[in-house]
Write a protein that holds these residues in place. Structure first.
Motif, PDB file in Angstrom:
ATOM      1  N   VAL A 147     -13.327 -33.006  31.983  1.00 45.64           N
ATOM      2  CA  VAL A 147     -13.927 -34.344  32.106  1.00 45.64           C
ATOM      3  C   VAL A 147     -15.103 -34.397  33.085  1.00 45.64           C
ATOM      4  O   VAL A 147     -15.654 -35.471  33.324  1.00 45.64           O
ATOM      5  N   TRP A 148     -15.492 -33.256  33.626  1.00 40.97           N
ATOM      6  CA  TRP A 148     -16.548 -33.241  34.636  1.00 40.97           C
ATOM      7  C   TRP A 148     -17.884 -32.817  34.045  1.00 40.97           C
ATOM      8  O   TRP A 148     -17.958 -31.994  33.129  1.00 40.97           O
ATOM      9  N   ASP A 149     -18.951 -33.364  34.608  1.00 39.58           N
ATOM     10  CA  ASP A 149     -20.306 -32.966  34.237  1.00 39.58           C
ATOM     11  C   ASP A 149     -20.662 -31.637  34.886  1.00 39.58           C
ATOM     12  O   ASP A 149     -20.143 -31.294  35.953  1.00 39.58           O
ATOM     13  N   ASP A 150     -21.557 -30.912  34.247  1.00 38.33           N
ATOM     14  CA  ASP A 150     -22.177 -29.744  34.857  1.00 38.33           C
ATOM     15  C   ASP A 150     -23.550 -30.197  35.353  1.00 38.33           C
ATOM     16  O   ASP A 150     -24.347 -30.718  34.562  1.00 38.33           O
ATOM     17  N   PRO A 151     -23.850 -30.040  36.637  1.00 30.78           N
ATOM     18  CA  PRO A 151     -25.122 -30.537  37.149  1.00 30.78           C
ATOM     19  C   PRO A 151     -26.342 -29.795  36.618  1.00 30.78           C
ATOM     20  O   PRO A 151     -27.469 -30.278  36.759  1.00 30.78           O
ATOM     21  N   SER A 187      -7.482 -30.790  37.272  1.00 29.72           N
ATOM     22  CA  SER A 187      -7.897 -30.272  35.978  1.00 29.72           C
ATOM     23  C   SER A 187      -6.837 -30.556  34.912  1.00 29.72           C
ATOM     24  O   SER A 187      -7.157 -30.876  33.767  1.00 29.72           O
ATOM     25  N   ALA A 188      -5.576 -30.440  35.303  1.00 29.79           N
ATOM     26  CA  ALA A 188      -4.493 -30.741  34.356  1.00 29.79           C
ATOM     27  C   ALA A 188      -4.564 -32.197  33.898  1.00 29.79           C
ATOM     28  O   ALA A 188      -4.302 -32.507  32.727  1.00 29.79           O
ATOM     29  N   GLN A 189      -4.939 -33.099  34.794  1.00 28.78           N
ATOM     30  CA  GLN A 189      -5.099 -34.491  34.397  1.00 28.78           C
ATOM     31  C   GLN A 189      -6.307 -34.662  33.468  1.00 28.78           C
ATOM     32  O   GLN A 189      -6.332 -35.554  32.622  1.00 28.78           O
ATOM     33  N   GLY A 190      -7.309 -33.788  33.630  1.00 29.74           N
ATOM     34  CA  GLY A 190      -8.416 -33.779  32.685  1.00 29.74           C
ATOM     35  C   GLY A 190      -7.949 -33.444  31.282  1.00 29.74           C
ATOM     36  O   GLY A 190      -8.382 -34.068  30.298  1.00 29.74           O
ATOM     37  N   VAL A 191      -7.049 -32.480  31.171  1.00 37.42           N
ATOM     38  CA  VAL A 191      -6.486 -32.133  29.861  1.00 37.42           C
ATOM     39  C   VAL A 191      -5.657 -33.280  29.315  1.00 37.42           C
ATOM     40  O   VAL A 191      -5.687 -33.575  28.112  1.00 37.42           O
ATOM     41  N   ALA A 192      -4.923 -33.973  30.186  1.00 35.32           N
ATOM     42  CA  ALA A 192      -4.149 -35.142  29.752  1.00 35.32           C
ATOM     43  C   ALA A 192      -5.067 -36.197  29.137  1.00 35.32           C
ATOM     44  O   ALA A 192      -4.721 -36.832  28.129  1.00 35.32           O
ATOM     45  N   LYS A 193      -6.235 -36.386  29.738  1.00 31.97           N
ATOM     46  CA  LYS A 193      -7.206 -37.336  29.188  1.00 31.97           C
ATOM     47  C   LYS A 193      -7.650 -36.892  27.795  1.00 31.97           C
ATOM     48  O   LYS A 193      -7.785 -37.726  26.873  1.00 31.97           O
ATOM     49  N   LEU A 194      -7.869 -35.616  27.598  1.00 35.65           N
ATOM     50  CA  LEU A 194      -8.275 -35.108  26.282  1.00 35.65           C
ATOM     51  C   LEU A 194      -7.197 -35.367  25.233  1.00 35.65           C
ATOM     52  O   LEU A 194      -7.506 -35.713  24.093  1.00 35.65           O
ATOM     53  N   GLY A 207      -1.681 -22.431  40.392  1.00 37.53           N
ATOM     54  CA  GLY A 207      -0.696 -23.383  39.878  1.00 37.53           C
ATOM     55  C   GLY A 207      -1.122 -24.130  38.634  1.00 37.53           C
ATOM     56  O   GLY A 207      -0.396 -25.026  38.172  1.00 37.53           O
ATOM     57  N   TYR A 208      -2.264 -23.752  38.061  1.00 41.75           N
ATOM     58  CA  TYR A 208      -2.782 -24.519  36.920  1.00 41.75           C
ATOM     59  C   TYR A 208      -1.839 -24.477  35.715  1.00 41.75           C
ATOM     60  O   TYR A 208      -1.593 -25.512  35.084  1.00 41.75           O
ATOM     61  N   ALA A 209      -1.322 -23.313  35.389  1.00 41.30           N
ATOM     62  CA  ALA A 209      -0.422 -23.206  34.231  1.00 41.30           C
ATOM     63  C   ALA A 209       0.805 -24.093  34.401  1.00 41.30           C
ATOM     64  O   ALA A 209       1.244 -24.777  33.468  1.00 41.30           O
ATOM     65  N   LYS A 210       1.346 -24.115  35.608  1.00 40.08           N
ATOM     66  CA  LYS A 210       2.531 -24.938  35.860  1.00 40.08           C
ATOM     67  C   LYS A 210       2.192 -26.427  35.741  1.00 40.08           C
ATOM     68  O   LYS A 210       2.964 -27.218  35.188  1.00 40.08           O
ATOM     69  N   ASP A 211       1.018 -26.811  36.270  1.00 36.67           N
ATOM     70  CA  ASP A 211       0.606 -28.217  36.161  1.00 36.67           C
ATOM     71  C   ASP A 211       0.366 -28.624  34.708  1.00 36.67           C
ATOM     72  O   ASP A 211       0.692 -29.743  34.299  1.00 36.67           O
ATOM     73  N   LEU A 212      -0.202 -27.717  33.920  1.00 39.75           N
ATOM     74  CA  LEU A 212      -0.412 -27.999  32.501  1.00 39.75           C
ATOM     75  C   LEU A 212       0.909 -28.116  31.759  1.00 39.75           C
ATOM     76  O   LEU A 212       1.050 -28.955  30.858  1.00 39.75           O
TER      77      LEU A 212
END
Length: 214
Positions: free
Chosen positions: A57-61, A105-112, A158-163
């Protein structure tokens, strides 16, 4: 025929580690996935929508159009009816341009996932199942783009666990790629060709075993 959409980044696009070149469809894991499913008589078409540098959900500058949430609803509408959408995103959320923690980032995936489920598909078409794949843990980023991922090893802990928690809370399918494949030693971010072959077969078996294509 069942349509499966892979919505991802350069890992699934099939970039050859530490180069700007691309593997063929037969070499990269979405192509391997399609081959194995069709070999097992599932009659599937895998649609790739994989963009180098895509974030959740983030922009690349420095590069336009890298927010994965932008246009996703239209992508779902465009390719419907879809049996399944495979999300494998988040790696680029940990670039040095953002100080993101894994849970963010996991919440970004939730938004998707929410966007997919609320996409403006035609009446009567099914809402696709969603499979979240936890991408590979970044390890010793190096090579021509390694500088973009300075400190990413710590940010992605911890990303995999959060996902997996997001997947459980939202009722999606979940697969942790780290259990079967590893990042290339050439850049610490992407997959070597032999690992694409493994991942494609693992995803095919997972979809079959969970009766996603029935």
């Amino acid at each position: 025929m069942h349509n499966i959409l892979v919505y991802s980044d350069s890992v699934s696009w099939g970039i050859i580690p530490d180069t700007r070149q691309r593997m063929t469809f037969a070499q990269r894991w979405p192509g391997v996935l399609e081959f194995h499913l069709n070999e097992n008589h599932h009659n599937v078409r895998v649609i790739e929508n994989c963009l180098n540098g895509r974030k959740t959900v983030w922009d690349d500058p420095f590069r336009e159009g890298r927010r994965g949430v932008d246009g996703l609803a239209q992508v779902i509408e465009m390719h419907s009816p879809l049996k399944c959408v495979i999300l494998m995103l988040g790696t680029n959320d940990f670039q040095d341009t953002h100080d993101n923690k894994a849970c963010m980032s996991a919440q970004g995936v939730a938004k998707l996932v929410s966007v997919i489920r609320n996409a403006p598909i035609e009446p009567g078409m099914p809402v696709p199942q969603v499979l979240i794949i936890a991408p590979l843990t970044i390890s010793n980023p190096c090579g021509i783009i390694g500088y973009k991922f300075t400190g990413a090893e710590k940010r992605c802990v911890g990303y995999a666990k959060d996902l997996e928690k997001v997947s459980h809370d939202l009722g999606t399918l979940f697969l942790d790629a780290n259990k079967w494949v590893k990042v290339s030693e050439r850049d610490g971010i992407h997959l070597d060709e032999d690992q694409h072959l493994v991942l494609g077969k693992v995803v095919a078996d997972y979809l079959s075993e969970n009766k996603v294509l029935n």
